[in-house]
Scaffold this motif. Sequence first.
Motif, PDB file in Angstrom:
ATOM      1  N   LYS A 111      35.368  -2.480  42.793  1.00 51.57           N
ATOM      2  CA  LYS A 111      35.363  -1.303  43.646  1.00 51.57           C
ATOM      3  C   LYS A 111      33.935  -0.993  44.083  1.00 51.57           C
ATOM      4  CE  LYS A 111      36.255   3.689  43.529  1.00 51.57           C
ATOM      5  NZ  LYS A 111      36.596   4.830  42.648  1.00 51.57           N
ATOM      6  N   GLY A 112      33.777  -0.657  45.354  1.00 51.13           N
ATOM      7  CA  GLY A 112      32.485  -0.198  45.829  1.00 51.13           C
ATOM      8  C   GLY A 112      31.863  -1.106  46.882  1.00 51.13           C
ATOM      9  N   LYS A 113      30.609  -0.810  47.184  1.00 54.47           N
ATOM     10  CA  LYS A 113      29.885  -1.519  48.233  1.00 54.47           C
ATOM     11  C   LYS A 113      29.228  -2.784  47.695  1.00 54.47           C
ATOM     12  CE  LYS A 113      28.745   2.831  50.579  1.00 54.47           C
ATOM     13  NZ  LYS A 113      27.671   3.796  50.936  1.00 54.47           N
ATOM     14  N   ILE A 114      29.235  -3.820  48.527  1.00 55.35           N
ATOM     15  CA  ILE A 114      28.455  -5.020  48.240  1.00 55.35           C
ATOM     16  C   ILE A 114      27.154  -4.884  49.025  1.00 55.35           C
ATOM     17  CG2 ILE A 114      28.302  -7.517  48.507  1.00 55.35           C
ATOM     18  CD1 ILE A 114      31.353  -7.606  48.279  1.00 55.35           C
ATOM     19  N   ILE A 115      26.058  -4.794  48.308  1.00 55.82           N
ATOM     20  CA  ILE A 115      24.759  -4.597  48.950  1.00 55.82           C
ATOM     21  C   ILE A 115      24.022  -5.930  49.015  1.00 55.82           C
ATOM     22  CG2 ILE A 115      22.511  -3.468  48.783  1.00 55.82           C
ATOM     23  CD1 ILE A 115      23.892  -1.059  47.602  1.00 55.82           C
ATOM     24  N   ILE A 116      23.699  -6.344  50.236  1.00 55.83           N
ATOM     25  CA  ILE A 116      23.001  -7.607  50.432  1.00 55.83           C
ATOM     26  C   ILE A 116      21.530  -7.332  50.721  1.00 55.83           C
ATOM     27  CG2 ILE A 116      22.841  -9.697  51.801  1.00 55.83           C
ATOM     28  CD1 ILE A 116      25.746  -9.618  52.241  1.00 55.83           C
ATOM     29  N   MET A 117      20.691  -7.717  49.776  1.00 58.72           N
ATOM     30  CA  MET A 117      19.249  -7.585  49.928  1.00 58.72           C
ATOM     31  C   MET A 117      18.714  -8.872  50.551  1.00 58.72           C
ATOM     32  SD  MET A 117      18.477  -6.074  46.109  1.00 58.72           S
ATOM     33  CE  MET A 117      16.705  -5.943  46.388  1.00 58.72           C
ATOM     34  N   ALA A 118      17.975  -8.737  51.646  1.00 57.42           N
ATOM     35  CA  ALA A 118      17.444  -9.931  52.311  1.00 57.42           C
ATOM     36  C   ALA A 118      16.299  -9.533  53.225  1.00 57.42           C
ATOM     37  CB  ALA A 118      18.548 -10.636  53.102  1.00 57.42           C
ATOM     38  N   THR A 119      15.661 -10.538  53.802  1.00 67.36           N
ATOM     39  CA  THR A 119      14.597 -10.264  54.763  1.00 67.36           C
ATOM     40  C   THR A 119      15.222  -9.780  56.074  1.00 67.36           C
ATOM     41  OG1 THR A 119      14.588 -12.504  55.684  1.00 67.36           O
ATOM     42  CG2 THR A 119      13.180 -12.091  53.762  1.00 67.36           C
ATOM     43  N   PRO A 120      14.470  -9.027  56.869  1.00 69.37           N
ATOM     44  CA  PRO A 120      15.012  -8.539  58.147  1.00 69.37           C
ATOM     45  C   PRO A 120      15.541  -9.663  59.035  1.00 69.37           C
ATOM     46  CG  PRO A 120      12.988  -7.362  57.630  1.00 69.37           C
ATOM     47  CD  PRO A 120      13.132  -8.454  56.586  1.00 69.37           C
ATOM     48  N   MET A 121      14.847 -10.811  59.062  1.00 72.70           N
ATOM     49  CA  MET A 121      15.282 -11.890  59.941  1.00 72.70           C
ATOM     50  C   MET A 121      16.588 -12.512  59.476  1.00 72.70           C
ATOM     51  SD  MET A 121      13.393 -15.352  61.130  1.00 72.70           S
ATOM     52  CE  MET A 121      14.486 -16.731  61.443  1.00 72.70           C
ATOM     53  N   THR A 122      16.731 -12.741  58.183  1.00 72.41           N
ATOM     54  CA  THR A 122      17.982 -13.309  57.666  1.00 72.41           C
ATOM     55  C   THR A 122      19.166 -12.431  58.046  1.00 72.41           C
ATOM     56  OG1 THR A 122      16.927 -14.427  55.796  1.00 72.41           O
ATOM     57  CG2 THR A 122      19.255 -13.909  55.559  1.00 72.41           C
ATOM     58  N   LEU A 123      19.004 -11.131  57.918  1.00 72.52           N
ATOM     59  CA  LEU A 123      20.097 -10.201  58.202  1.00 72.52           C
ATOM     60  C   LEU A 123      20.412 -10.087  59.690  1.00 72.52           C
ATOM     61  CD1 LEU A 123      19.223  -7.359  55.670  1.00 72.52           C
ATOM     62  CD2 LEU A 123      21.004  -9.096  55.442  1.00 72.52           C
ATOM     63  N   PHE A 182      25.293  -6.600  43.818  1.00 69.01           N
ATOM     64  CA  PHE A 182      24.105  -6.861  44.623  1.00 69.01           C
ATOM     65  C   PHE A 182      24.047  -8.355  44.899  1.00 69.01           C
ATOM     66  CE2 PHE A 182      22.735  -2.830  42.779  1.00 69.01           C
ATOM     67  CZ  PHE A 182      22.096  -2.213  43.860  1.00 69.01           C
ATOM     68  N   VAL A 183      23.838  -8.713  46.163  1.00 73.76           N
ATOM     69  CA  VAL A 183      23.671 -10.104  46.542  1.00 73.76           C
ATOM     70  C   VAL A 183      22.208 -10.299  46.935  1.00 73.76           C
ATOM     71  CG1 VAL A 183      24.299 -11.916  48.178  1.00 73.76           C
ATOM     72  CG2 VAL A 183      26.057 -10.361  47.308  1.00 73.76           C
ATOM     73  N   LEU A 184      21.550 -11.228  46.269  1.00 77.25           N
ATOM     74  CA  LEU A 184      20.139 -11.496  46.541  1.00 77.25           C
ATOM     75  C   LEU A 184      20.044 -12.560  47.625  1.00 77.25           C
ATOM     76  CD1 LEU A 184      18.811 -11.521  42.856  1.00 77.25           C
ATOM     77  CD2 LEU A 184      19.198  -9.580  44.397  1.00 77.25           C
ATOM     78  N   VAL A 203      25.927  -3.624  37.032  1.00 76.40           N
ATOM     79  CA  VAL A 203      26.360  -4.111  38.347  1.00 76.40           C
ATOM     80  C   VAL A 203      26.014  -5.593  38.451  1.00 76.40           C
ATOM     81  CG1 VAL A 203      26.063  -3.925  40.851  1.00 76.40           C
ATOM     82  CG2 VAL A 203      26.030  -1.861  39.435  1.00 76.40           C
ATOM     83  N   PRO A 204      26.971  -6.453  38.803  1.00 75.18           N
ATOM     84  CA  PRO A 204      26.666  -7.883  38.946  1.00 75.18           C
ATOM     85  C   PRO A 204      25.589  -8.124  40.001  1.00 75.18           C
ATOM     86  CG  PRO A 204      29.040  -7.509  38.941  1.00 75.18           C
ATOM     87  CD  PRO A 204      28.399  -6.158  39.035  1.00 75.18           C
ATOM     88  N   ILE A 205      24.686  -9.035  39.696  1.00 80.06           N
ATOM     89  CA  ILE A 205      23.611  -9.416  40.618  1.00 80.06           C
ATOM     90  C   ILE A 205      23.758 -10.915  40.865  1.00 80.06           C
ATOM     91  CG2 ILE A 205      21.124  -9.490  40.983  1.00 80.06           C
ATOM     92  CD1 ILE A 205      20.920  -7.229  38.841  1.00 80.06           C
TER      93      ILE A 205
END
Length: 257
Positions: A111-123, A182-184, A203-205
Amino acid sequence: MIVKDNPIGVIDSGVGGISVLREAVKNLPHENFIYYGDSKNAPYGIKSVEEVRSLTCSVVEKLLKMNIKALVVACNTATSAAIDELRERYKNIPIIGIEPALKPAVELKRKGKIIIMATPMTLSESKFRKLMEKYEETSEIVKLPCPGLVELIEDGIVEGPKMQEYLRGKFREYEKDDIAAFVLGCTHYPFVRKEIGKIAHDVPIIDGSEGTVMQLKRKLKKYDILNDNSKGGEVQILNSLISDKIIDLSYKLLKLK
């Protein structure tokens, strides 16, 4: 030297791809590796697609002269910008890229949001948009650009007050939200996994290193170029930044020193 003994090239914009190299050494202990970090030009994530493509191809040319038998682009930004051109240009060796590990995060069904942390260009690249479109109907996916994080890690700051201050600032708006994972989405970020865990308890990373190395192993088997020596392989680390500090940091992150 026969092809099976030839090294596998691993490239990144800096020290981040060491996280992938570390997984590769663990899973392919008989292979030889040459790692090239382009810290002189880091970070790639704030450059134009054309710049990243040019820098990536330049690094690959260096490694091809060192007789690599396969290439791992251990950089999400470089994969997004250059992987298609690399595969078109260098058809004689298998080339493996990396992408944010969104699928494993979705499959957790938390349950909840999947947060993807990345560089601005990748996103912002179309490769990531296509990946996100596969899952956005079933999961709430939040893009979290992290400018400045690569620079901190390149400076060897992977823990402590400065890193905590950066991460807490990034996560502040999600403090009251349910977070599924969290997705790295940058290979530098696994080095601050513990610091993220101090804030995001239970929270799974997730990062893409394991999946990338499994794909590398499949390609080596397919091309019949797995190193069949019984002795352990060797790792050579190079960097465009002529600095003992960056080489020492690289080996420290790899935990060979």
